[in-house]
Design a protein around this motif. Structure first.
Motif, PDB file in Angstrom:
ATOM      1  N   TYR A  47       0.864  -1.186   0.000  1.00  0.00           N
ATOM      2  CA  TYR A  47       0.000   0.000   0.000  1.00  0.00           C
ATOM      3  C   TYR A  47       0.895   1.229   0.000  1.00  0.00           C
ATOM      4  CZ  TYR A  47       0.987   0.308   5.021  1.00  0.00           C
ATOM      5  OH  TYR A  47       1.614   0.388   6.239  1.00  0.00           O
ATOM      6  N   ALA A  48       0.324   2.381  -0.278  1.00  0.00           N
ATOM      7  CA  ALA A  48       1.094   3.625  -0.284  1.00  0.00           C
ATOM      8  C   ALA A  48       0.150   4.807  -0.292  1.00  0.00           C
ATOM      9  CB  ALA A  48       2.017   3.688  -1.499  1.00  0.00           C
ATOM     10  N   GLU A  49       0.651   5.955   0.172  1.00  0.00           N
ATOM     11  CA  GLU A  49      -0.102   7.194   0.065  1.00  0.00           C
ATOM     12  C   GLU A  49      -0.287   7.571  -1.399  1.00  0.00           C
ATOM     13  OE1 GLU A  49       1.525  10.404   2.239  1.00  0.00           O
ATOM     14  OE2 GLU A  49       1.370   9.410   4.182  1.00  0.00           O
ATOM     15  N   ARG A  50      -1.323   8.357  -1.655  1.00  0.00           N
ATOM     16  CA  ARG A  50      -1.609   8.785  -3.015  1.00  0.00           C
ATOM     17  C   ARG A  50      -0.946  10.124  -3.305  1.00  0.00           C
ATOM     18  NH1 ARG A  50      -7.887   8.438  -4.306  1.00  0.00           N
ATOM     19  NH2 ARG A  50      -7.017   8.975  -6.353  1.00  0.00           N
ATOM     20  N   MET A  51      -0.579  10.297  -4.556  1.00  0.00           N
ATOM     21  CA  MET A  51       0.024  11.551  -4.986  1.00  0.00           C
ATOM     22  C   MET A  51      -1.024  12.663  -4.995  1.00  0.00           C
ATOM     23  SD  MET A  51       2.195  12.316  -8.478  1.00  0.00           S
ATOM     24  CE  MET A  51       0.794  12.338  -9.607  1.00  0.00           C
ATOM     25  N   PRO A  52      -0.679  13.868  -4.539  1.00  0.00           N
ATOM     26  CA  PRO A  52      -1.650  14.967  -4.598  1.00  0.00           C
ATOM     27  C   PRO A  52      -1.914  15.384  -6.040  1.00  0.00           C
ATOM     28  CG  PRO A  52       0.502  15.759  -3.907  1.00  0.00           C
ATOM     29  CD  PRO A  52       0.593  14.265  -3.921  1.00  0.00           C
ATOM     30  N   ASP A  53      -3.036  16.030  -6.231  1.00  0.00           N
ATOM     31  CA  ASP A  53      -3.430  16.512  -7.548  1.00  0.00           C
ATOM     32  C   ASP A  53      -2.785  17.879  -7.776  1.00  0.00           C
ATOM     33  OD1 ASP A  53      -4.630  16.902  -9.967  1.00  0.00           O
ATOM     34  OD2 ASP A  53      -6.597  17.425  -9.154  1.00  0.00           O
ATOM     35  N   VAL A  54      -1.803  17.935  -8.678  1.00  0.00           N
ATOM     36  CA  VAL A  54      -1.070  19.175  -8.951  1.00  0.00           C
ATOM     37  C   VAL A  54      -0.957  19.363 -10.464  1.00  0.00           C
ATOM     38  CG1 VAL A  54       0.268  18.990  -6.812  1.00  0.00           C
ATOM     39  CG2 VAL A  54       1.184  18.031  -8.944  1.00  0.00           C
ATOM     40  N   PRO A  55      -0.658  20.575 -10.907  1.00  0.00           N
ATOM     41  CA  PRO A  55      -0.420  20.790 -12.336  1.00  0.00           C
ATOM     42  C   PRO A  55       0.732  19.921 -12.851  1.00  0.00           C
ATOM     43  CG  PRO A  55      -0.678  22.882 -11.201  1.00  0.00           C
ATOM     44  CD  PRO A  55      -0.593  21.832 -10.137  1.00  0.00           C
ATOM     45  N   GLN A  56       0.664  19.545 -14.117  1.00  0.00           N
ATOM     46  CA  GLN A  56       1.693  18.729 -14.734  1.00  0.00           C
ATOM     47  C   GLN A  56       2.945  19.573 -15.031  1.00  0.00           C
ATOM     48  OE1 GLN A  56       1.389  15.196 -15.211  1.00  0.00           O
ATOM     49  NE2 GLN A  56      -0.144  15.827 -13.708  1.00  0.00           N
ATOM     50  N   PRO A  57       4.113  18.944 -15.128  1.00  0.00           N
ATOM     51  CA  PRO A  57       5.358  19.713 -15.320  1.00  0.00           C
ATOM     52  C   PRO A  57       5.361  20.560 -16.584  1.00  0.00           C
ATOM     53  CG  PRO A  57       5.725  17.346 -15.621  1.00  0.00           C
ATOM     54  CD  PRO A  57       4.377  17.498 -15.020  1.00  0.00           C
ATOM     55  N   GLU A  58       4.677  20.100 -17.641  1.00  0.00           N
ATOM     56  CA  GLU A  58       4.641  20.873 -18.884  1.00  0.00           C
ATOM     57  C   GLU A  58       3.923  22.213 -18.718  1.00  0.00           C
ATOM     58  OE1 GLU A  58       5.158  16.591 -19.747  1.00  0.00           O
ATOM     59  OE2 GLU A  58       3.696  17.727 -18.571  1.00  0.00           O
ATOM     60  N   GLU A  59       3.148  22.355 -17.633  1.00  0.00           N
ATOM     61  CA  GLU A  59       2.403  23.587 -17.388  1.00  0.00           C
ATOM     62  C   GLU A  59       3.182  24.586 -16.535  1.00  0.00           C
ATOM     63  OE1 GLU A  59      -1.594  22.701 -15.918  1.00  0.00           O
ATOM     64  OE2 GLU A  59      -1.299  20.617 -16.557  1.00  0.00           O
TER      65      GLU A  59
END
Length: 292
Positions: free
Chosen positions: A125-137
């Motif tokens: 199991y693992a924590e989920r990644m937060p929702d952030v803008p993508q690097p291309e942005e």
């Protein structure tokens, strides 16, 4: 890529520095060189990565590092070679433990202990990644600092082997205005391809993270890197790898700083790959001194 282009390629330069030479006379002893730095001191992430690779050269095939703990003991001279002496602490059925001392002129500049493990099944199991803008942005350091004529600006924007993109805006020149808790998210990726060697990728993650691990301390204090008289140095570093990682694909560092006191600050980070998998957890304490 021509030889001239390769000599200017920051990723190629880092890979050359991490290519250690074994001492034919002394078992488990290696030597490495350093990349030039604006202040003439060995970059902490480099000696961490080199120490891990030296230890990895002595473990049974198939075992990869899952944890590392290191202390930075003295500043290193980037013009002098570094010796790496590995001590074999234990080889068990599943785990191997190693201690590496990085030495210059007979004195240790870093002492590190690492544990290696064979791939094994278990609870997952693992924590989920937060929702952030993508690097291309997000603007890169080159776009932010490309017009600044200063050695540190050139290092961050052009000479660094990693492309860093701050979701919340960088603090190279100006302090943050909306991060009272010092939290930040940073996308990072090597500026070129890296050989398909998982030990090397894990070592390069240790290399890369040292550039930004103490940034949350500055962010929470309302200070930029360009603060006059600012003095910072890594003191100790702890790292856990949870899953395979590739540093030539985008990684998201979600960072925080739980405490600063007595001229020291603590930075923490969770690292996610682009698919959202948690690949590593990192903590680093550093000296952070600002003129009164």
């Amino acid at each position: 890529m021509t030889s001239t282009d390769a000599s200017r390629d920051p990723v190629v330069a880092v890979l050359r520095a991490l290519d250690l030479t074994a001492d034919p006379q002394e078992p488990d002893t290696f030597e490495g060189v350093s990349l030039p730095q604006p202040q003439g001191r060995v970059f902490g992430g480099q000696v961490l990565a080199q120490s891990l690779l030296a230890a990895g050269r002595t473990v049974p095939d198939g075992r990869l590092p899952h944890s590392m703990h290191g202390y930075f003991l003295r500043p290193g001279d980037d013009a002098a070679p570094i010796g790496f002496a590995v001590e074999r602490l234990r080889d068990g059925r599943s785990f191997s433990a190693r201690r590496t001392h990085a030495l210059q002129t007979g004195a240790p500049i870093l002492s590190m202990i690492a544990s290696f493990q064979e791939q094994q099944p278990g609870i997952e199991y693992a924590e989920r990644m937060p929702d952030v803008p993508q690097p291309e942005e997000i603007d890169s350091a080159l776009e932010v600092l490309g017009g600044v004529d200063h050695p540190m600006a050139r290092f961050w924007a052009q000479e660094s082997a990693f492309d860093l993109r701050h979701v919340d805006g960088p603090i190279y020149l100006r302090p943050a205005t909306d991060s009272p808790l010092g939290r930040q998210c940073v996308w990072a990726r090597a500026r070129g391809p890296v050989p398909d060697d998982q030990l090397l990728h894990r070592a390069l993650l240790a290399y890369a993270c040292d550039q930004i691990m103490l940034e949350p301390v500055l962010r929470r204090a309302g200070l930029p890197w360009a603060t006059p008289g600012l003095s910072m140095a890594s003191l100790d570093h702890a790292m856990w790898w949870h899953r395979d990682v590739r540093v030539d694909d985008w990684l998201l560092f979600t960072q925080s700083t739980p405490s600063a006191q007595g001229g020291r600050g603590l930075g923490a980070a969770r690292v996610f790959d682009r698919s959202g998998s948690l690949v590593a957890t990192i903590a680093q304490e550093g000296m952070v001194r600002v003129p009164a």
